[in-house]
Enzyme design. Structure first.
Site, PDB file in Angstrom:
ATOM      1  N   HIS A  21       1.640   4.529  -2.645  1.00 22.19           N
ATOM      2  CA  HIS A  21       1.620   5.889  -2.485  1.00 22.19           C
ATOM      3  C   HIS A  21       2.847   6.643  -3.339  1.00 22.19           C
ATOM      4  CE1 HIS A  21      -1.890   6.237  -0.570  1.00 22.19           C
ATOM      5  NE2 HIS A  21      -1.514   5.650   0.657  1.00 22.19           N
ATOM      6  N   HIS A  27       0.741  -1.384  -0.067  1.00 19.77           N
ATOM      7  CA  HIS A  27      -0.132  -0.123   0.044  1.00 19.77           C
ATOM      8  C   HIS A  27       0.712   1.091   0.012  1.00 19.77           C
ATOM      9  CE1 HIS A  27      -3.532   2.308   1.402  1.00 19.77           C
ATOM     10  NE2 HIS A  27      -2.798   3.106   1.871  1.00 19.77           N
ATOM     11  N   GLU A  28       1.811   1.399   0.964  1.00 23.41           N
ATOM     12  CA  GLU A  28       2.682   2.450   1.045  1.00 23.41           C
ATOM     13  C   GLU A  28       3.511   2.798  -0.334  1.00 23.41           C
ATOM     14  OE1 GLU A  28       1.750   4.560   3.052  1.00 23.41           O
ATOM     15  OE2 GLU A  28       0.832   3.097   4.691  1.00 23.41           O
ATOM     16  N   VAL A  86      -8.294   7.686 -11.142  1.00 28.78           N
ATOM     17  CA  VAL A  86      -8.097   6.466 -11.953  1.00 28.78           C
ATOM     18  C   VAL A  86      -9.556   6.015 -12.085  1.00 28.78           C
ATOM     19  CG1 VAL A  86      -7.673   3.680 -11.669  1.00 28.78           C
ATOM     20  CG2 VAL A  86      -6.089   5.494 -10.724  1.00 28.78           C
ATOM     21  N   THR A 125     -11.447   2.535 -10.960  1.00 25.57           N
ATOM     22  CA  THR A 125     -11.832   2.148  -9.547  1.00 25.57           C
ATOM     23  C   THR A 125     -13.037   2.864  -9.068  1.00 25.57           C
ATOM     24  OG1 THR A 125     -10.269   3.967  -8.851  1.00 25.57           O
ATOM     25  CG2 THR A 125      -9.388   1.549  -8.988  1.00 25.57           C
TER      26      THR A 125
END
Lengths: 300, 103
Positions: free
Chosen positions: A207, A203-204, A227, A230
């Site tokens: 980013h 996840h990080e 995006v 999504t």
């Protein structure tokens, strides 16, 4: 515009180059989307990683094997080789996309000496905040290796139960990288359920490669993750949600909580989409280009 | 709602999302031993009516936004902060260790 984005923008105002880089990057992403096959990565990108283990207790001094298990988890998920992608609801199965990025522990330090890609720093700080103090030796942490050559990943004890935080492309070089809670790092050793599949780092790093949360960082459906594939969501999802969870008029399929950029448990998050892959590769062609190493391997 | 209930709302409340139900949100004081989470929203309700809304930021850090708060005679907590739509949630329960708001 929501407060979170305003705060983000205040950070951008403090660092004018940050705003410029992100603006250029949005332009680069749009250009990429306009290409004939925007969702196919032309090559596997390899990124050198240095992991800074900042420890006070023996348990926090995680082993080389544990660090290696985290790199393996990153490579599993950034190549869509995770077998649990089969848990993706059928409606989104066709969106699961191989990012075509492989990470490896750096084999040379900044001076060119052989290295294992891991540094160990003993600290007297019981718990770090989100103020980047872990990223400097002067404040009890570890200095980064040059952030234009290595993905810097700090592992420590974070206060308040936070699993990790990141920095988007174009931010201050001296704090560029991601920070992960020791007990959520890797898939072995100190890694603790329900965050023991290495997906906090997934996840990080998302980013770090310019991905936003799927709910667009607002609480009123007005935000966006920039995006198209999504669905917009109202809030982060937590735990292990039951499909579907509808918000923001996104029925019948609802929030894409199986996406790595939501907030669910490691076992419930299994995919990046094609649109997200475009954003990440735009970052790799732009502000992250200096980290791309080795000769690219053309994918099958 | 009485001044005493208004006073009991004052403090720094952190979202204990693990305890949410389909219709309610649960908050605990900042001193509560929360389990790890990718992020938690919190808000500080101050006696002078000021609110600091610590929202989850794009990079997973909490990002503060200053605003104001009020509780109506009907027991509805109203939150306003810069750049966000106002929100109103009924106070279902409030005590030293727990705040429950309607979703």
């Amino acid at each position: 515009m929501c407060g979170a984005m305003q705060a983000h923008n205040r950070l951008l105002e403090r660092y004018p180059d940050f705003r410029r880089v992100l603006g250029d990057l949005e332009h680069g992403t749009l250009e990429r989307l306009a290409q004939p096959s925007p969702f196919r990565a032309a090559a596997i990108v390899r990124i050198p990683v240095v992991v800074h283990v900042v420890w006070r207790t023996a348990a926090e001094r995680i082993s080389q094997a544990q660090v290696e298990s985290q790199i393996a988890a990153l490579n599993r998920d950034y190549s869509a080789a995770n077998t649990d992608k089969a848990n993706t609801p059928e409606c989104w199965a066709g969106l699961v996309t191989d990012v075509s990025i492989q990470f490896f522990l750096a084999t040379q330090d900044p001076s060119g000496n052989p290295a294992i890609g891991i540094t160990y720093t003993q600290t007297s700080t019981p718990s770090f905040g989100t103020d980047d103090t872990v990223k400097s030796q002067a404040t009890g942490g570890a200095d980064p290796w040059p952030t234009d050559r290595y993905l810097n990943l700090w592992v420590c004890t974070l206060g308040g139960g936070l699993l990790g935080y990141a920095q988007f492309p174009g931010g201050p070089a001296e704090t560029d990288g991601v920070v992960i809670l020791s007990s959520a790092f890797c898939t072995t050793g100190t890694a603790t359920a329900p965050f023991n599949l290495g997906r906090t780092a997934v996840h990080e790093v998302g980013h770090w490669l310019n991905l936003h949360h799927i709910w667009g960082d607002t609480a009123d459906c007005s935000g966006s993750d920039f995006v198209e594939d999504t669905p917009n969501a109202r809030h982060p999802n937590f735990g292990t949600p039951t499909f579907p969870h509808v918000s923001c008029s996104n029925g019948p399929n609802g929030d894409m909580f199986t996406n790595y950029m939501d907030y669910v448990d490691d076992a419930a998050t299994v995919m990046f989409t094609a649109g997200q892959v475009v954003r990440m590769h735009a970052a790799l062609a732009g502000p992250r280009a200096s980290l791309v190493t080795a000769q690219p391997v053309v994918t099958a | 709602m009485s001044d005493s209930i208004k006073a009991s709302l004052e403090g720094h409340w952190v979202h204990a999302h693990e305890e949410d139900t389909p219709t309610q949100q649960v908050f605990r004081p900042a001193t509560h031993p929360f389990p790890p989470s990718r992020g938690r929203r919190s808000f500080e309700l101050r006696a002078d009516g000021m609110m600091v809304d610590h929202r989850i930021g794009p990079d997973d850090r909490r990002q503060p936004a200053v605003g104001s708060w009020n509780v109506t005679p009907e027991g509805v907590l109203e939150l306003r902060s810069a750049g966000a739509a106002p929100s109103s949630m009924r106070v279902e329960q409030v005590g030293p260790d727990k705040l429950v708001l309607s979703k």
